[in-house]
Design an enzyme around this catalytic site. Structure first.
Site, PDB file in Angstrom:
ATOM      1  N   CYS A  56       0.814  -1.219   0.000  1.00  0.00           N
ATOM      2  CA  CYS A  56       0.000   0.000   0.000  1.00  0.00           C
ATOM      3  C   CYS A  56       0.848   1.269   0.000  1.00  0.00           C
ATOM      4  O   CYS A  56       0.433   2.304  -0.537  1.00  0.00           O
ATOM      5  CB  CYS A  56      -0.903   0.059   1.240  1.00  0.00           C
ATOM      6  SG  CYS A  56      -1.132  -1.458   2.134  1.00  0.00           S
ATOM      7  N   ASP A  88      -3.174  -3.034   7.881  1.00  0.00           N
ATOM      8  CA  ASP A  88      -4.066  -4.021   8.468  1.00  0.00           C
ATOM      9  C   ASP A  88      -3.846  -5.428   7.941  1.00  0.00           C
ATOM     10  O   ASP A  88      -3.997  -6.401   8.682  1.00  0.00           O
ATOM     11  CB  ASP A  88      -5.527  -3.613   8.225  1.00  0.00           C
ATOM     12  CG  ASP A  88      -5.906  -2.363   9.015  1.00  0.00           C
ATOM     13  OD1 ASP A  88      -4.996  -1.760   9.605  1.00  0.00           O
ATOM     14  OD2 ASP A  88      -7.085  -2.011   9.038  1.00  0.00           O
ATOM     15  N   CYS A 129      -3.023   3.375   2.944  1.00  0.00           N
ATOM     16  CA  CYS A 129      -3.620   2.249   3.670  1.00  0.00           C
ATOM     17  C   CYS A 129      -4.785   2.723   4.531  1.00  0.00           C
ATOM     18  O   CYS A 129      -5.000   3.917   4.716  1.00  0.00           O
ATOM     19  CB  CYS A 129      -2.560   1.556   4.512  1.00  0.00           C
ATOM     20  SG  CYS A 129      -3.032  -0.104   5.011  1.00  0.00           S
ATOM     21  N   ASP A 130      -5.510   1.758   5.091  1.00  0.00           N
ATOM     22  CA  ASP A 130      -6.823   2.012   5.698  1.00  0.00           C
ATOM     23  C   ASP A 130      -6.878   3.218   6.631  1.00  0.00           C
ATOM     24  O   ASP A 130      -7.754   4.067   6.518  1.00  0.00           O
ATOM     25  CB  ASP A 130      -7.282   0.779   6.483  1.00  0.00           C
ATOM     26  CG  ASP A 130      -7.502  -0.432   5.599  1.00  0.00           C
ATOM     27  OD1 ASP A 130      -7.134  -0.382   4.420  1.00  0.00           O
ATOM     28  OD2 ASP A 130      -8.034  -1.431   6.100  1.00  0.00           O
ATOM     29  N   LYS A 131      -5.962   3.293   7.594  1.00  0.00           N
ATOM     30  CA  LYS A 131      -6.047   4.368   8.592  1.00  0.00           C
ATOM     31  C   LYS A 131      -5.285   5.609   8.185  1.00  0.00           C
ATOM     32  O   LYS A 131      -5.521   6.691   8.713  1.00  0.00           O
ATOM     33  CB  LYS A 131      -5.518   3.873   9.955  1.00  0.00           C
ATOM     34  CG  LYS A 131      -6.152   2.597  10.445  1.00  0.00           C
ATOM     35  CD  LYS A 131      -7.662   2.670  10.455  1.00  0.00           C
ATOM     36  CE  LYS A 131      -8.286   1.310  10.655  1.00  0.00           C
ATOM     37  NZ  LYS A 131      -7.938   0.298   9.663  1.00  0.00           N
ATOM     38  N   CYS A 201      -5.182  -2.665  -1.072  1.00  0.00           N
ATOM     39  CA  CYS A 201      -6.109  -3.758  -1.413  1.00  0.00           C
ATOM     40  C   CYS A 201      -7.075  -3.305  -2.508  1.00  0.00           C
ATOM     41  O   CYS A 201      -7.670  -2.232  -2.421  1.00  0.00           O
ATOM     42  CB  CYS A 201      -6.883  -4.195  -0.186  1.00  0.00           C
ATOM     43  SG  CYS A 201      -5.839  -4.890   1.108  1.00  0.00           S
ATOM     44  N   GLU A 453      -9.973  -5.410  13.844  1.00  0.00           N
ATOM     45  CA  GLU A 453     -10.814  -5.990  12.800  1.00  0.00           C
ATOM     46  C   GLU A 453     -10.815  -7.511  12.929  1.00  0.00           C
ATOM     47  O   GLU A 453      -9.849  -8.092  13.412  1.00  0.00           O
ATOM     48  CB  GLU A 453     -10.290  -5.613  11.407  1.00  0.00           C
ATOM     49  CG  GLU A 453     -10.447  -4.142  11.098  1.00  0.00           C
ATOM     50  CD  GLU A 453      -9.965  -3.781   9.699  1.00  0.00           C
ATOM     51  OE1 GLU A 453     -10.250  -2.660   9.271  1.00  0.00           O
ATOM     52  OE2 GLU A 453      -9.300  -4.620   9.044  1.00  0.00           O
ATOM     53  N   SER A 479     -13.006  -5.768   8.717  1.00  0.00           N
ATOM     54  CA  SER A 479     -12.318  -5.317   7.516  1.00  0.00           C
ATOM     55  C   SER A 479     -13.342  -5.002   6.441  1.00  0.00           C
ATOM     56  O   SER A 479     -14.434  -5.581   6.408  1.00  0.00           O
ATOM     57  CB  SER A 479     -11.384  -6.432   7.032  1.00  0.00           C
ATOM     58  OG  SER A 479     -10.960  -6.186   5.707  1.00  0.00           O
TER      59      SER A 479
END
Length: 576
Positions: A56, A88, A129-131, A201, A453, A479
């Site tokens: 990522c 994650d 990435c996610d956060k 992702c 998650e 997730s």
């Protein structure tokens, strides 16, 4: 590129570059090779979440160089710096996941401190990435200097034995392996094939969901969030972002001119319309909180309820982010939502134009089936819905994208676990019954601490062929890759004595994603009697960052935030 005129006397960097008393400060800048002209130009922070933790983030350093070229071309002086990311996919399924949500606050805080400490005038933030996406956007609205968000781009899909696969398939392959449906050789082939490039992702998991949000909320350039990481066009988007942020300085357009209540509503609309991650219901309230705007889980859920699900994206659908970009991108989806009255067109964006003006030239592409017209949706209810009831007085959230209508209600006996690891072992060893409702508690923001998650568990259930035959509720998170009747963000969390802490094995839990309810078949008196016997639990984290996080963090309903936010401000950084 046009160079703009700036009044340095009104910019934060005057505190480090102007006047005879700042000669020592300027000497540091000369030491890094800056010219006199560059020192007296606006200083632009180029913040990157680059690291070698995961794909990522790995392309962000390259993209940051393109941003810097754009800033320089438009008469600014870029100053690059990095912050952290906790990824994650690698943190998942073990204690490392407790670091994930807390990293969102560290990212926002570290960007704020760097900007404040060096008095930068504007910000271009790159995240992958996610956060890191919400963390970077939170910093932008907190600081309120002219800002543009850049997503690092999604990964390309992998191919295994002629099938297109993503990391979701790898997690689900673990479940298949546990029941003997997949051998060691096949599992190794899948893990080696699923992630063939740099990028986040590829399906509509949390990273791509929040990337979609970045365009809809107005902080990212149109189309920029959809281009996969390996595509060369990413460098053009980055170069343009560097140029455009200089225009925002000249025009005085700031993030809070962009991130309004209407913009937050637009963001919630695209999450539901794309079948996005339930984590958006945590991050949108947190971004709103930085602006001093009230916008909690229930506000998000109400918009989800009214929004059609139109983008056929994994994990509930068939396609990945690359596919949507190639048929017209996020603007294609937003245009049909705007045309049919689901979005506000009058919101300002980082282009200096409104959302409606940005989308005016977007034409519908009839030669594709990734995105449906908003008046002919996949389902009329959004891909994510909110729940409330005696088990979740402060709300909960579930992703229903791709679920058949006959699976939107569920009732069954509780099977309770006080950590994800305990539940995963039960699933791995098949110590559960069809029709049960798994309860994973003490995984909330305070109780984890860190609100993990649960993808390892939910993916294993699908791998065992049981994903649609059980349900799962938790005060933790899921997730964006999770599918099935999996309810997260149950509040109040167990750690503060919420009803989820009082459930016992065998209690009948009733879930209804049509009416939006989550109840346990117990009376108020029975719950109250159990509460008298309940005692708080102590975690292993009694010092360090996670202890500190647990002391500060608020409920999931309000975004799991750690400070008073925009309503308590005495000053905004941009005005120092």
């Amino acid at each position: 590129m046009t160079e703009f005129t700036y009044n340095k006397a009104k910019l934060p960097s005057r505190h480090v570059t102007e006047g005879p008393e700042r000669a020592p400060h300027r000497s540091y800048l000369y030491a890094m090779g800056l010219t006199k002209q560059q020192i007296h130009q606006p200083l632009v922070g180029v913040a990157s979440c680059w690291n070698e933790a995961a794909p990522c983030n790995i392309s962000l350093m390259r993209q940051a160089q393109a941003v810097k070229k754009g800033v320089s071309a438009a008469g600014g002086t870029p100053r690059e710096f990095c912050t952290i990311t906790v990824t994650d996919g690698i943190a998942m399924g073990h204690q490392g996941m407790k670091s994930s949500l807390a990293s969102r606050e560290v990212i926002a805080d570290s960007v704020e401190l760097t900007m404040r400490g060096h008095s930068y005038d504007a910000l271009v933030g790159l995240a992958g990435c996610d956060k890191s996406l919400p963390g970077m956007m939170m910093a932008m609205v907190r600081l309120n200097v002219p800002s543009i968000f850049i997503y690092g781009g999604s990964i390309l899909p992998g191919t295994w034995r002629g099938q297109q696969i993503t990391v979701q398939d790898v997690f689900e392959a673990v479940g298949k392996h546990s029941v003997g449906a997949l051998d060691d050789v096949a599992l190794e082939e899948i893990e080696q094939a699923a992630c063939p490039s740099a990028g986040a992702c590829g399906a509509q998991f949390t990273a791509n969901t929040m990337a979609t949000v970045s365009e809809a909320i107005g902080l990212a350039l149109p189309y920029s969030a959809g281009a996969p990481a390996p595509y060369e066009i990413r460098d053009r988007f980055c170069m343009t972002a560097g140029e455009m942020v200089m225009e925002l300085i000249a025009k005085g357009i700031r993030p809070r001119d962009i991130v309004t209540r209407k913009a937050l509503e637009n963001a919630a609309v695209v999450v539901a319309a794309s079948g996005g991650s339930t984590n958006a219901a945590l991050h949108l309230p947190a971004i709103a909180h930085e602006c001093g705007i009230d916008f909690d889980l229930f506000d998000v859920a109400e918009i989800f309820r009214k929004t059609p699900y139109i983008a056929d994206l994994k994990p509930g659908g068939r396609y990945v982010a690359k596919d949507m970009f190639e048929v017209g991108g996020i603007p294609l989806m937003m245009k049909t939502l705007l045309d049919h009255g689901f979005m506000h067109g009058d919101c300002m964006t980082v282009t200096g134009r409104t959302m409606a003006e940005n989308l005016a030239s977007v034409k519908w592409n009839p030669e594709q089936d990734v995105v449906r017209p908003a008046n002919k949706p996949i389902t009329v209810t959004g891909g994510v819905v909110g729940l409330k009831g005696n088990l979740a007085p402060e709300g909960a959230i579930v992703k229903i994208a791709g679920m058949p209508e006959d699976q939107l209600t569920f009732s069954g006996p509780a099977l309770c676990f006080d950590s994800e690891e305990e539940c995963f072992q039960a699933v791995k060893n098949k110590k559960y019954q069809r029709g049960c409702v798994f309860v994973i508690r003490y995984e909330g923001p305070k109780g984890g601490p860190g609100m993990r998650e649960m993808l390892a568990t939910t993916a294993a259930l699908y791998g065992q062929g049981m994903g649609d035959k059980v349900a799962l509720i938790t005060d933790g998170r899921f997730s964006g890759a999770t599918r099935g009747f999996c309810v997260g963000h149950v509040g109040p969390e167990a750690a503060v004595g919420g009803p989820i802490a009082l459930i016992r094995d065998g209690d009948i839990i009733e879930l209804n994603a049509i009416t939006g309810t989550l109840n346990v078949r117990l009376t108020d008196a029975e719950l109250e009697a159990r509460r008298k016997d309940w005692k708080p639990r102590e975690t292993d984290y009694q010092t360090g960052t996670l202890w500190k996080y647990a002391q500060l963090v608020g409920p999931a309903r309000d975004g799991a935030v750690t400070h008073p936010g925009g309503k308590a401000e005495k000053h905004v950084y941009a005005d120092i």
